[in-house]
Design a protein around this motif. Structure first.
Motif, PDB file in Angstrom:
ATOM      1  N   LYS A   1       0.825  -1.198   0.000  1.00 24.85           N
ATOM      2  CA  LYS A   1       0.000   0.000   0.000  1.00 24.85           C
ATOM      3  C   LYS A   1       0.872   1.266   0.000  1.00 24.85           C
ATOM      4  CE  LYS A   1      -4.459   0.949   2.005  1.00 24.85           C
ATOM      5  NZ  LYS A   1      -5.393   0.438   2.980  1.00 24.85           N
ATOM      6  N   LYS A   2       1.846   1.280   0.884  1.00 23.90           N
ATOM      7  CA  LYS A   2       2.637   2.492   1.084  1.00 23.90           C
ATOM      8  C   LYS A   2       3.625   2.757  -0.057  1.00 23.90           C
ATOM      9  CE  LYS A   2       5.153   4.836   4.748  1.00 23.90           C
ATOM     10  NZ  LYS A   2       4.311   5.707   5.526  1.00 23.90           N
ATOM     11  N   THR A   3       4.408   1.757  -0.441  1.00 25.65           N
ATOM     12  CA  THR A   3       5.449   1.976  -1.446  1.00 25.65           C
ATOM     13  C   THR A   3       4.945   1.784  -2.872  1.00 25.65           C
ATOM     14  OG1 THR A   3       6.174  -0.318  -1.396  1.00 25.65           O
ATOM     15  CG2 THR A   3       7.274   1.201   0.131  1.00 25.65           C
ATOM     16  N   LYS A   4       3.734   1.255  -3.033  1.00 20.97           N
ATOM     17  CA  LYS A   4       3.155   0.975  -4.348  1.00 20.97           C
ATOM     18  C   LYS A   4       3.973  -0.048  -5.142  1.00 20.97           C
ATOM     19  CE  LYS A   4      -0.072   4.401  -4.306  1.00 20.97           C
ATOM     20  NZ  LYS A   4      -0.608   4.347  -2.982  1.00 20.97           N
ATOM     21  N   ASN A   5       4.719  -0.896  -4.448  1.00 17.92           N
ATOM     22  CA  ASN A   5       5.470  -1.967  -5.103  1.00 17.92           C
ATOM     23  C   ASN A   5       4.546  -3.149  -5.350  1.00 17.92           C
ATOM     24  OD1 ASN A   5       7.977  -0.657  -5.112  1.00 17.92           O
ATOM     25  ND2 ASN A   5       8.440  -1.360  -3.040  1.00 17.92           N
ATOM     26  N   TYR A   6       4.768  -3.827  -6.467  1.00 25.04           N
ATOM     27  CA  TYR A   6       4.026  -5.044  -6.786  1.00 25.04           C
ATOM     28  C   TYR A   6       4.981  -6.226  -6.750  1.00 25.04           C
ATOM     29  CZ  TYR A   6       0.079  -2.241  -8.310  1.00 25.04           C
ATOM     30  OH  TYR A   6      -0.990  -1.376  -8.346  1.00 25.04           O
ATOM     31  N   TYR A   7       4.482  -7.343  -6.240  1.00 26.44           N
ATOM     32  CA  TYR A   7       5.280  -8.567  -6.125  1.00 26.44           C
ATOM     33  C   TYR A   7       4.492  -9.721  -6.728  1.00 26.44           C
ATOM     34  CZ  TYR A   7       7.932  -5.779  -2.807  1.00 26.44           C
ATOM     35  OH  TYR A   7       8.682  -4.791  -2.229  1.00 26.44           O
ATOM     36  N   PHE A   8       5.099 -10.376  -7.711  1.00 26.52           N
ATOM     37  CA  PHE A   8       4.518 -11.583  -8.286  1.00 26.52           C
ATOM     38  C   PHE A   8       5.238 -12.735  -7.605  1.00 26.52           C
ATOM     39  CE2 PHE A   8       3.414 -14.986 -10.927  1.00 26.52           C
ATOM     40  CZ  PHE A   8       2.392 -14.610 -11.782  1.00 26.52           C
ATOM     41  N   VAL A   9       4.495 -13.546  -6.854  1.00 29.01           N
ATOM     42  CA  VAL A   9       5.086 -14.611  -6.046  1.00 29.01           C
ATOM     43  C   VAL A   9       4.712 -15.972  -6.634  1.00 29.01           C
ATOM     44  CG1 VAL A   9       5.133 -15.673  -3.747  1.00 29.01           C
ATOM     45  CG2 VAL A   9       4.980 -13.175  -3.966  1.00 29.01           C
ATOM     46  N   ILE A  10       5.743 -16.800  -6.863  1.00 29.64           N
ATOM     47  CA  ILE A  10       5.527 -18.175  -7.316  1.00 29.64           C
ATOM     48  C   ILE A  10       6.005 -19.093  -6.199  1.00 29.64           C
ATOM     49  CG2 ILE A  10       6.055 -19.929  -9.052  1.00 29.64           C
ATOM     50  CD1 ILE A  10       6.776 -17.595 -10.966  1.00 29.64           C
ATOM     51  N   CYS A  11       5.108 -19.928  -5.680  1.00 31.28           N
ATOM     52  CA  CYS A  11       5.473 -20.817  -4.576  1.00 31.28           C
ATOM     53  C   CYS A  11       4.784 -22.170  -4.770  1.00 31.28           C
ATOM     54  CB  CYS A  11       5.102 -20.188  -3.236  1.00 31.28           C
ATOM     55  SG  CYS A  11       3.340 -19.932  -2.998  1.00 31.28           S
ATOM     56  N   PRO A  12       5.198 -23.180  -3.999  1.00 27.90           N
ATOM     57  CA  PRO A  12       4.534 -24.486  -4.110  1.00 27.90           C
ATOM     58  C   PRO A  12       3.022 -24.353  -3.896  1.00 27.90           C
ATOM     59  CG  PRO A  12       6.532 -24.682  -2.822  1.00 27.90           C
ATOM     60  CD  PRO A  12       6.296 -23.205  -3.034  1.00 27.90           C
ATOM     61  N   GLY A  13       2.263 -25.124  -4.661  1.00 29.01           N
ATOM     62  CA  GLY A  13       0.812 -25.031  -4.635  1.00 29.01           C
ATOM     63  C   GLY A  13       0.177 -25.242  -3.279  1.00 29.01           C
ATOM     64  N   GLU A  14       0.793 -26.088  -2.472  1.00 29.36           N
ATOM     65  CA  GLU A  14       0.185 -26.402  -1.167  1.00 29.36           C
ATOM     66  C   GLU A  14       0.599 -25.419  -0.071  1.00 29.36           C
ATOM     67  OE1 GLU A  14       4.205 -28.136  -1.167  1.00 29.36           O
ATOM     68  OE2 GLU A  14       2.589 -28.224  -2.638  1.00 29.36           O
ATOM     69  N   LYS A  15       1.538 -24.529  -0.365  1.00 27.82           N
ATOM     70  CA  LYS A  15       2.037 -23.601   0.665  1.00 27.82           C
ATOM     71  C   LYS A  15       0.997 -22.543   1.004  1.00 27.82           C
ATOM     72  CE  LYS A  15       6.331 -22.378   1.460  1.00 27.82           C
ATOM     73  NZ  LYS A  15       7.685 -21.815   1.375  1.00 27.82           N
ATOM     74  N   ARG A  16       0.808 -22.333   2.293  1.00 25.18           N
ATOM     75  CA  ARG A  16      -0.042 -21.251   2.785  1.00 25.18           C
ATOM     76  C   ARG A  16       0.890 -20.109   3.162  1.00 25.18           C
ATOM     77  NH1 ARG A  16      -2.379 -22.768   7.508  1.00 25.18           N
ATOM     78  NH2 ARG A  16      -3.997 -21.205   7.311  1.00 25.18           N
ATOM     79  N   VAL A  17       0.966 -19.112   2.294  1.00 29.21           N
ATOM     80  CA  VAL A  17       1.929 -18.026   2.461  1.00 29.21           C
ATOM     81  C   VAL A  17       1.565 -17.160   3.666  1.00 29.21           C
ATOM     82  CG1 VAL A  17       2.926 -15.981   1.374  1.00 29.21           C
ATOM     83  CG2 VAL A  17       2.421 -18.008  -0.013  1.00 29.21           C
TER      84      VAL A  17
END
Length: 168
Positions: free
Chosen positions: A51-67
């Motif tokens: 929200k504050k920095t307006k940075n976007y992050y595209f995250v790729i992780c294992p399907g079963e992981k609860r981030v």
């Protein structure tokens, strides 16, 4: 922003001589809905924003992981991360909800998105992504995925993505 298409994914893969397997299936909107198997790593893709920095992050992780999104925000020196809105998903990548895929990153011509790949993903296995639609999956080698990113001059950040503990 124009809508990301399945055709453009195949055109890029062919242009860059990346071999792939295409698996057609019913529409799936979440990893939990997947009732088929691919010969590779099962991953999920998240588009998060600060929200504050307006940075976007595209995250790729294992399907079963609860981030653990709060812990991930701390790792990235962000105060707060949340999911990008459907409007932002379309504006940045030309995608609709349920078809989030790194294969749409060519649409991020302004390079506003930081790509994060979880170190838990086995890079010796193949990996599958939607080709900008959620009724198919394209399976490629991880090395070819890195080549796809290199052709876009995208340098991913590899991080051990924190996981939410299982609730007792």
């Amino acid at each position: 922003m124009s809508k990301a298409t399945e055709t453009e994914v195949y055109q890029l893969l062919e242009k860059w001589q990346i071999s792939y397997e295409r698996v057609v299936h019913r529409a799936v909107f979440t990893v939990a809905e997947i009732d088929f198997s691919i010969a590779g790593s099962d991953v999920k893709n998240l588009l998060l924003k600060s929200k504050k920095t307006k940075n976007y992050y595209f995250v790729i992780c294992p399907g079963e992981k609860r981030v653990a999104i709060k812990a991930l925000a701390d790792l990235l020196n962000e105060r707060h991360l949340s999911f990008a809105s459907e409007a932002e998903l379309f504006e940045l990548l030309g995608l609709e909800k349920g078809s989030v895929t790194p294969l749409a990153l060519p649409h991020d011509s302004a390079r506003q998105i930081n790509l994060i790949i979880d170190t838990a993903i086995d890079q010796t296995k193949k990996i599958g992504f939607h080709p900008n639609i959620n009724t198919a999956t394209v399976v490629i080698s991880f090395d070819d995925f890195k080549r796809f990113l290199a052709n876009l001059t995208i340098e991913p950040m590899y991080l051990a993505i924190p996981e939410k503990p299982l609730e007792a």
